[in-house]
Scaffold this motif. Structure first.
Motif, short mmCIF file in Angstrom:
data_model
loop_
_atom_site.label_atom_id
_atom_site.label_comp_id
_atom_site.label_asym_id
_atom_site.label_seq_id
_atom_site.Cartn_x
_atom_site.Cartn_y
_atom_site.Cartn_z
N ALA A 1 1.05 -0.94 0.09
CA ALA A 1 -0.01 0.14 0.48
C ALA A 1 0.75 0.95 -0.18
N ASN A 2 1.58 1.46 1.00
CA ASN A 2 2.93 2.77 0.80
C ASN A 2 3.34 2.79 -0.44
N GLN A 3 4.68 1.80 -1.30
CA GLN A 3 4.19 1.92 -2.73
C GLN A 3 3.62 2.48 -3.49
N LEU A 4 2.20 1.70 -3.86
CA LEU A 4 1.28 1.95 -5.09
C LEU A 4 1.06 3.47 -3.91
N GLU A 5 0.74 4.22 -3.00
CA GLU A 5 0.66 5.73 -2.96
C GLU A 5 1.74 6.43 -3.11
N ASN A 6 3.34 6.21 -3.50
CA ASN A 6 3.95 6.97 -3.65
C ASN A 6 3.52 6.96 -5.00
N ALA A 7 3.09 5.76 -5.43
CA ALA A 7 3.66 5.45 -7.28
C ALA A 7 2.66 6.35 -7.91
N LEU A 8 1.36 6.42 -7.30
CA LEU A 8 0.33 7.68 -7.17
C LEU A 8 0.33 8.77 -7.33
N LEU A 9 0.90 9.01 -6.24
CA LEU A 9 1.60 10.55 -5.81
C LEU A 9 2.77 11.20 -6.63
N ASN A 10 3.03 10.36 -6.57
CA ASN A 10 4.59 10.63 -8.13
C ASN A 10 4.03 11.12 -9.10
N LEU A 11 3.26 9.99 -9.74
CA LEU A 11 1.93 10.59 -10.58
C LEU A 11 1.89 11.76 -10.91
N ALA A 12 0.75 12.20 -10.05
CA ALA A 12 0.17 13.46 -9.50
C ALA A 12 0.94 14.40 -9.68
N VAL A 13 2.59 14.53 -9.58
CA VAL A 13 3.28 15.41 -9.43
C VAL A 13 4.03 15.58 -10.48
N ASN A 14 4.48 14.86 -11.91
CA ASN A 14 4.53 14.56 -13.03
C ASN A 14 3.53 15.17 -13.73
N ALA A 15 2.43 15.05 -13.35
CA ALA A 15 0.82 15.69 -14.02
C ALA A 15 1.28 16.71 -13.43
N ARG A 16 0.90 17.50 -12.76
CA ARG A 16 1.19 19.32 -12.05
C ARG A 16 1.90 19.77 -12.93
N ASP A 17 3.52 19.03 -13.10
CA ASP A 17 4.54 20.08 -13.61
C ASP A 17 4.02 19.95 -14.98
#
Length: 623
Positions: free
Chosen positions: A356-372
């Motif tokens: 769960a922790n790594q899946l959350e990190n993966a989604l958060l990374n994708l979200a930050v990339n999308a924001r940029d």
């Protein structure tokens, strides 16, 4: 410059070709050439020796060393045949042989660094081959030449049959992908297996058999081109696999020591921050900046491990809808007011088995990339769905089956095809220097693959990007969820004692300081044998807190197994900067193992120690 002589081999009969190949390999080995270059040299010698023996009436091979600016192995092959009239045609690849003479010469040129060819009708043929010595060899002394000569004289030529088997094994490996395409002719297939490595050797053999295969030539050329394309694709896959393995070995090699160093840095920074005067803003800002840098270094190491699929995972059955819904507020706060977050959760979504922790990190990374990518703003859509990947839809190494998809879609600038081809490479980024490590997508890719899933990315310039994670549907029975005490830092109960096993003195001192501050009695040792003495002694021990990788004859797993023998009810908490083999299988934590990864914080250690002791106490308590 006249080469210094090493050995001369006579070429009289067919067996001499095998002997010449053997001698070429032996000499190359003695001169320090790597295995691939040994094969290239031996193959080149055998090809020219075959021409000299079979079509040139015999001759000889002279091996020597040329100690020039670029020291080289020099091989001169002479025959006493009638010579070759079509020298230019052979060297330019236009020659079509009717008796076999000259076949292999054009291919041999590509195997060597130096190729000189001289043939006069009626005066025989002379071929000079040269191969630069390995960089580690600057010259070959007379004494060394004498020593090589003695070794060659003592060893002699080995069994020709054994050499033939070795050669066939080398060739079979190179031609494995091409073999299936040669069903038209058993004779062609047998002769293709005897050719030199790669496509050059294949073309040489096709030239030799051109007369017999003229009717099939058009079809065969198409099949060869198709086979070469498949070989290229296989080579690309192999290179990617080798790169992944290299990154994994490099990261795993440094992660343990590097995270130990970070543990010392972050631990002492935390202790310093807790003791700084509350009104000294300058010192607190300096401590915070230092902690931020150390945490970024720790994150970088974690991302490298994730990309290389070496990060220990603790997968459990989970509901992706619940996870996405739970972190939607965090995403909105992280992405800022300029980004609108739209969450679309599919009803009756299947469960998946993931960390769960790594899946959350993966989604958060994708979200930050999308924001940029959407600067100054836009819409980020996160959606979930059940789906099936069929045989026809499977891409790369995806396995057909039932999957849950989690898609992150943005309305940003999108990516070009050139950028798309490199997005998963480690350290590749289109962001400005200092604004990205280039490991975000690499980490996501590694995590998804390590979890048995698949990742698909779709993008076009000015049309946004969609990254979809496919995780396999969980088909087992999900165990009851255990409540997690977040941020629990209750102090020790009277008399509670922790046995700390840590070979790094600075990390050991830090762990002891934190535990003492929390009120625990601490017994600290540096290795396994000392821990065994304490476990077998009379001292009270409520928890074994041990590093996995330890100096000495025992690792943390060995100590834990002994503890379960002499003190069966004692809980064990592992810690490590990187410990894939000892407590994991296929980079997944073994059943029942609790791991506190370094560098850990004061809160992490306090919570983990308290939770482990309380859980063990609950299990021991009578119903």
């Amino acid at each position: 410059m006249t080469p210094a002589s090493i050995l001369t081999v006579a070429l009289i009969e067919e067996a001499d070709i095998v002997a010449a190949r053997q001698r070429a390999r032996q000499i190359a080995d003695l001169l320090g050439f790597e295995a691939q270059d040994q094969t290239r040299i031996a193959t080149a010698v055998s090809e020219i020796a075959r021409n000299a023996t079979t079509y040139g009436g015999g001759g000889r091979i002279e091996f020597g060393i040329e100690n020039a600016d670029v020291p080289s192995l020099i091989i001169r092959i002479r025959d006493k045949g009638p010579g070759i009239a079509d020298v230019d045609a052979i060297l330019e690849g236009r020659f079509r042989s009717t008796n076999g003479m000259g076949v292999g010469i054009s291919g041999t040129r590509r195997l060597m660094d130096r190729f000189e060819f001289d043939s006069q009708p009626g005066h025989g043929t002379s071929v000079v081959l040269g191969k630069r010595l390995p960089r580690t060899v600057t010259s070959v002394s007379t004494a060394r030449l004498a020593e090589i000569g003695k070794v060659l004289a003592a060893s002699g030529a080995s069994d020709p049959l054994a050499e033939a088997r070795t050669q066939n094994q080398e060739l079979l490996q190179a031609l494995a992908d091409l073999k299936a395409k040669q069903d038209e002719s058993e004779r062609l297939n047998a002769e293709l297996e005897e050719t030199n490595r790669g496509v050059v050797a294949l073309y040489a053999e096709l030239d030799e058999k051109a007369a017999q295969l003229s009717a099939l030539n058009g079809q065969l050329e198409g099949r060869v081109a198709e086979a070469v394309a498949e070989c290229q694709q296989a080579n690309d896959t192999l290179r990617q696999s080798q790169k992944m393995e290299a990154v994994g070995q490099l990261t795993g090699g440094i992660a343990h020591d590097f995270n130990n160093l970070l543990q010392i840095v972050t631990g002492n920074l935390e202790m310093l921050s807790r003791r700084l005067p509350p009104d000294d803003a300058r010192l607190r800002r300096a401590a915070d900046n230092a902690m931020s840098g150390a945490q970024r270094a720790a994150t970088l190491t974690q991302r490298l491990l994730a990309f290389a699929r070496r990060q220990p995972l603790a997968p459990k059955p989970l509901d992706p809808n619940h996870l996405v819904d739970g972190m939607s507020d965090l995403m909105r706060r992280t992405l800022g007011e300029t980004v609108s977050v739209d969450v679309r959760l599919a009803p009756e979504l299947w469960k998946v088995e993931a960390d769960a922790n790594q899946l959350e990190n993966a989604l958060l990374n994708l979200a930050v990339n999308a924001r940029d990518a959407m600067s100054p703003g836009g819409t980020l859509t996160i959606s979930t769905a059940n789906g099936i990947i069929g045989e026809a839809d499977a891409e790369d190494d995806a396995i057909p089956g039932h999957y849950v998809s989690l898609a992150v879609c943005d309305t940003g600038a999108g990516m070009s095809e050139a950028t798309m081809s490199r997005v998963f490479e480690p350290f590749f980024t289109t962001k400005d220097v200092g604004k990205g490590t280039g490991l975000g997508l690499s980490m996501v890719y590694g995590f998804v693959k390590q979890s048995g899933g698949h990742l698909r990315i779709e993008s076009a310039l000015d049309r946004g990007t969609t990254v979809t994670l496919y995780l396999p549907k969980f088909t087992g029975v999900a165990p009851a969820e255990e409540p997690v005490a977040v941020g629990k830092t209750a102090p020790a109960k009277p008399g509670e004692t922790v046995l700390v096993v840590e070979d790094d003195p600075d990390v050991r001192a830090h762990s002891c300081d934190v535990l003492t501050e929390l009120g625990y009695t601490v017994i600290a040792v540096a290795d396994g044998p000392a821990a065994i003495v304490m476990l077998e002694g009379p001292s009270r021990i409520d928890l074994l807190f041990t590093d996995v990788v330890l100096a000495g004859p025992m690792n943390g797993r060995d100590i834990a197994e002994h503890a379960q023998t002499v003190r069966p009810s004692t809980p064990v908490l592992f810690t490590s900067g990187y410990a894939r083999e000892a407590i994991t299988q296929n980079a997944r934590l073994d059943e029942g193992v609790t791991l506190l990864s370094k560098p850990f914080s004061y809160l992490d250690l306090a919570s983990a120690i308290r939770a482990a002791i309380d859980k063990a106490t609950t299990i021991r308590a009578p119903n």
